[in-house]
Design an enzyme around this catalytic site. Sequence first.
Site, PDB file in Angstrom:
ATOM      1  N   TYR A  71       0.833  -1.213   0.000  1.00 12.40           N
ATOM      2  CA  TYR A  71       0.000   0.000   0.000  1.00 12.40           C
ATOM      3  C   TYR A  71       0.862   1.255   0.000  1.00 12.40           C
ATOM      4  CZ  TYR A  71      -3.762   3.231   0.794  1.00 12.40           C
ATOM      5  OH  TYR A  71      -4.649   4.254   0.633  1.00 12.40           O
ATOM      6  N   PHE A 123      -5.457  22.808 -23.922  1.00 12.76           N
ATOM      7  CA  PHE A 123      -5.798  21.408 -24.140  1.00 12.76           C
ATOM      8  C   PHE A 123      -7.091  21.144 -23.376  1.00 12.76           C
ATOM      9  CE2 PHE A 123      -6.003  16.883 -23.335  1.00 12.76           C
ATOM     10  CZ  PHE A 123      -6.072  16.458 -24.653  1.00 12.76           C
ATOM     11  N   THR A 124      -7.918  20.232 -23.900  1.00 13.58           N
ATOM     12  CA  THR A 124      -9.269  20.038 -23.373  1.00 13.58           C
ATOM     13  C   THR A 124      -9.303  19.796 -21.861  1.00 13.58           C
ATOM     14  OG1 THR A 124      -9.083  17.726 -24.047  1.00 13.58           O
ATOM     15  CG2 THR A 124     -10.206  19.201 -25.572  1.00 13.58           C
ATOM     16  N   ASP A 214       3.197  21.093 -19.250  1.00 14.95           N
ATOM     17  CA  ASP A 214       2.436  19.902 -19.595  1.00 14.95           C
ATOM     18  C   ASP A 214       3.423  19.113 -20.453  1.00 14.95           C
ATOM     19  OD1 ASP A 214       1.011  17.900 -20.765  1.00 14.95           O
ATOM     20  OD2 ASP A 214      -0.758  19.128 -21.199  1.00 14.95           O
ATOM     21  N   LYS A 257       1.348   8.698 -22.986  1.00 19.76           N
ATOM     22  CA  LYS A 257       1.914   9.085 -24.293  1.00 19.76           C
ATOM     23  C   LYS A 257       3.401   8.740 -24.298  1.00 19.76           C
ATOM     24  CE  LYS A 257      -1.992  11.630 -24.130  1.00 19.76           C
ATOM     25  NZ  LYS A 257      -2.870  11.667 -22.964  1.00 19.76           N
ATOM     26  N   ARG A 381     -10.927  17.523 -33.924  1.00 20.23           N
ATOM     27  CA  ARG A 381     -10.317  18.558 -33.081  1.00 20.23           C
ATOM     28  C   ARG A 381     -10.693  19.886 -33.719  1.00 20.23           C
ATOM     29  NH1 ARG A 381      -8.172  16.133 -28.209  1.00 20.23           N
ATOM     30  NH2 ARG A 381     -10.410  16.130 -28.083  1.00 20.23           N
ATOM     31  N   PHE A 448     -17.032  16.500 -26.734  1.00 17.87           N
ATOM     32  CA  PHE A 448     -16.598  15.688 -27.880  1.00 17.87           C
ATOM     33  C   PHE A 448     -16.560  14.196 -27.555  1.00 17.87           C
ATOM     34  CE2 PHE A 448     -12.393  14.948 -26.161  1.00 17.87           C
ATOM     35  CZ  PHE A 448     -12.247  16.019 -25.289  1.00 17.87           C
TER      36      PHE A 448
HETATM   37  N1  F0G Z   1      -2.195  17.104 -21.823  1.00 16.03           N
HETATM   38  C1  F0G Z   1      -2.138  16.803 -23.140  1.00 16.03           C
HETATM   39  C2  F0G Z   1      -1.346  17.666 -24.059  1.00 16.03           C
HETATM   40  C3  F0G Z   1      -2.819  15.683 -23.610  1.00 16.03           C
HETATM   41  O1  F0G Z   1      -2.750  15.385 -24.896  1.00 16.03           O
HETATM   42  C4  F0G Z   1      -3.565  14.895 -22.698  1.00 16.03           C
HETATM   43  C5  F0G Z   1      -4.334  13.739 -23.155  1.00 16.03           C
HETATM   44  C6  F0G Z   1      -3.588  15.250 -21.349  1.00 16.03           C
HETATM   45  C7  F0G Z   1      -2.888  16.364 -20.950  1.00 16.03           C
HETATM   46  C8  F0G Z   1      -4.383  14.477 -20.326  1.00 16.03           C
HETATM   47  O2  F0G Z   1      -3.767  13.275 -20.062  1.00 16.03           O
HETATM   48  O3  F0G Z   1      -5.378  11.551 -20.906  1.00 16.03           O
HETATM   49  O4  F0G Z   1      -3.560  10.959 -19.308  1.00 16.03           O
HETATM   50  O5  F0G Z   1      -5.479  12.287 -18.550  1.00 16.03           O
HETATM   51  N2  F0G Z   1      -4.594  13.560 -24.358  1.00 16.03           N
HETATM   52  C9  F0G Z   1      -5.311  12.429 -24.939  1.00 16.03           C
HETATM   53  C10 F0G Z   1      -5.319  12.600 -26.425  1.00 16.03           C
HETATM   54  C11 F0G Z   1      -6.645  12.203 -24.352  1.00 16.03           C
HETATM   55  O6  F0G Z   1      -5.920  11.756 -27.087  1.00 16.03           O
HETATM   56  O7  F0G Z   1      -4.724  13.553 -26.937  1.00 16.03           O
HETATM   57  P1  F0G Z   1      -4.610  11.948 -19.677  1.00 16.03           P
END
Ligand code: F0G
Length: 459
Positions: A71, A123-124, A214, A257, A381, A448
């Site tokens: 843990y 970023f979203t 990021d 990624k 996008r 989306f």
């Molecule tokens: N920042 C960037 C630039 C990203 O592309 C993503 C995720 C995140 C943060 C969030 O990370 O998914 O591990 O919570 N991008 C995915 C994509 C969803 O398809 O581009 P996460």
Amino acid sequence: MDIQAEPYRIKMVEKLPMLSRREREEAIERAGYNTFLLRSDDVYIDLLTDSGTSAMSDEQWAAMMLGDEAYSGSRNFFNLEKAVRDIYGFEYVTPTHQGRGAEHILSSLLIEPGDYVPGNMYFTTTRAHQERAGGNFVDVIIDEAHDPASDHPFKGNVDLAKLEMLIKNVGPERIPYLSLAVTVNMAGGQPVSMKNLRQTRELCSQYGVPVYFDATRCAENAYFIQEREEGYQDHSVADILKEMMSYGDGCTMSGKKDCLVNIGGFLATDSAEVYEAATEIVTLFEGFPTYGGLAGRDMEAMAVGIREMVEDDYISHRVQQVRHLGIRLEEASIPFVQPVGGHAVFLDARRFLPHLSQDELPAQSLAAALYVESGVRTMERGVVSAGRDPDSGEHRYPRLELVRVTIPRRVYTSQHLDVVANAAENLYRKRENISGLKFVYEPSVLRFFTARFEPISGK
Ligand code: F0G
């Protein structure tokens, strides 16, 4: 032209499903014309995302067997911490279930309601967390980033004048940090130059504004610097990455990624104070600070992936493979964002479908049509991803209206990408037949992902 073959060989294979056109038409209708809602069994080549879709190496799979599922104080955590210190150079690290877990922690920790958070394009999930914490995101990327035809080599760069103007207008005390993406996903996977990172850091230091990366695709950014920026050709990607990160106070990271794992992320910082405060929130939302929502084995696989992501052979092939798709599309005169980014080729839906207005959701329509044509899954996008303005409730109309054709790491061969290019070419020939879409269901956040659409009748 030099041929660069995959710097790995295949040890295990996975069959690809192939549906008939008729079955694909039915599948996309069932999915509400949203590629996120397709079942993966209905997809032939899945280029929806490079997130969590990597093939792990034999070393990573071996590492999975070394999980210490305690843990607290798991040895895998300490291996991960050491990998982050060695490769990124940040002192404190806490794992999170994925990138947005780290974004949640950082945003809720540093942002006060009414603050302004500058960033090099939104970023979203990142912006959603900043807004949820009461912040206002302000885009300070250079103008070239919004122009799909500009071939600026570092389209992810921060516009220092825009940033300084914001700092002067609202006051540095209203800016908890600069959110600095490397590479910039929504701009097309475009890199930031080392010179720009250095200057951005200097400007922020002058006003006492912290810089948080990021770092989701930072290794790809480091490769572009090696390739394009004067003075870095003889530096290893690992050294370049270390210098890049030295211009920040910490980072949020989606391990799904660059780190070559299927799940995981982390928050890293050089600030003992931020780390200490973060551990409290981590415990509440993710898990104890030495596991943060991950199994020990997942942390171990990420620790190995972090070292693999900066191997020069790997990262060079990775970025060149994405470019290979770009070259094939260029040969077919298909419009896409120049130059090709690190993780994806972004088709320019405005130019692909000039007969559709942005209200007819050209990128969403193109992604659905490409699936029907070929079984290749991509994602929108554009106006759908951009969502609605929280104040006015109106659609945000981004200049970039794109379809992201995203390449998972170490998964497909370049021949698969040739199939994708052929499919896009076939579709381009009959592009006038592609009709627009309209919303039939629209969720209030990150629409989306789960929105549903239907073809606009009469077209
Ligand atoms: N920042 C960037 C630039 C990203 O592309 C993503 C995720 C995140 C943060 C969030 O990370 O998914 O591990 O919570 N991008 C995915 C994509 C969803 O398809 O581009 P996460």
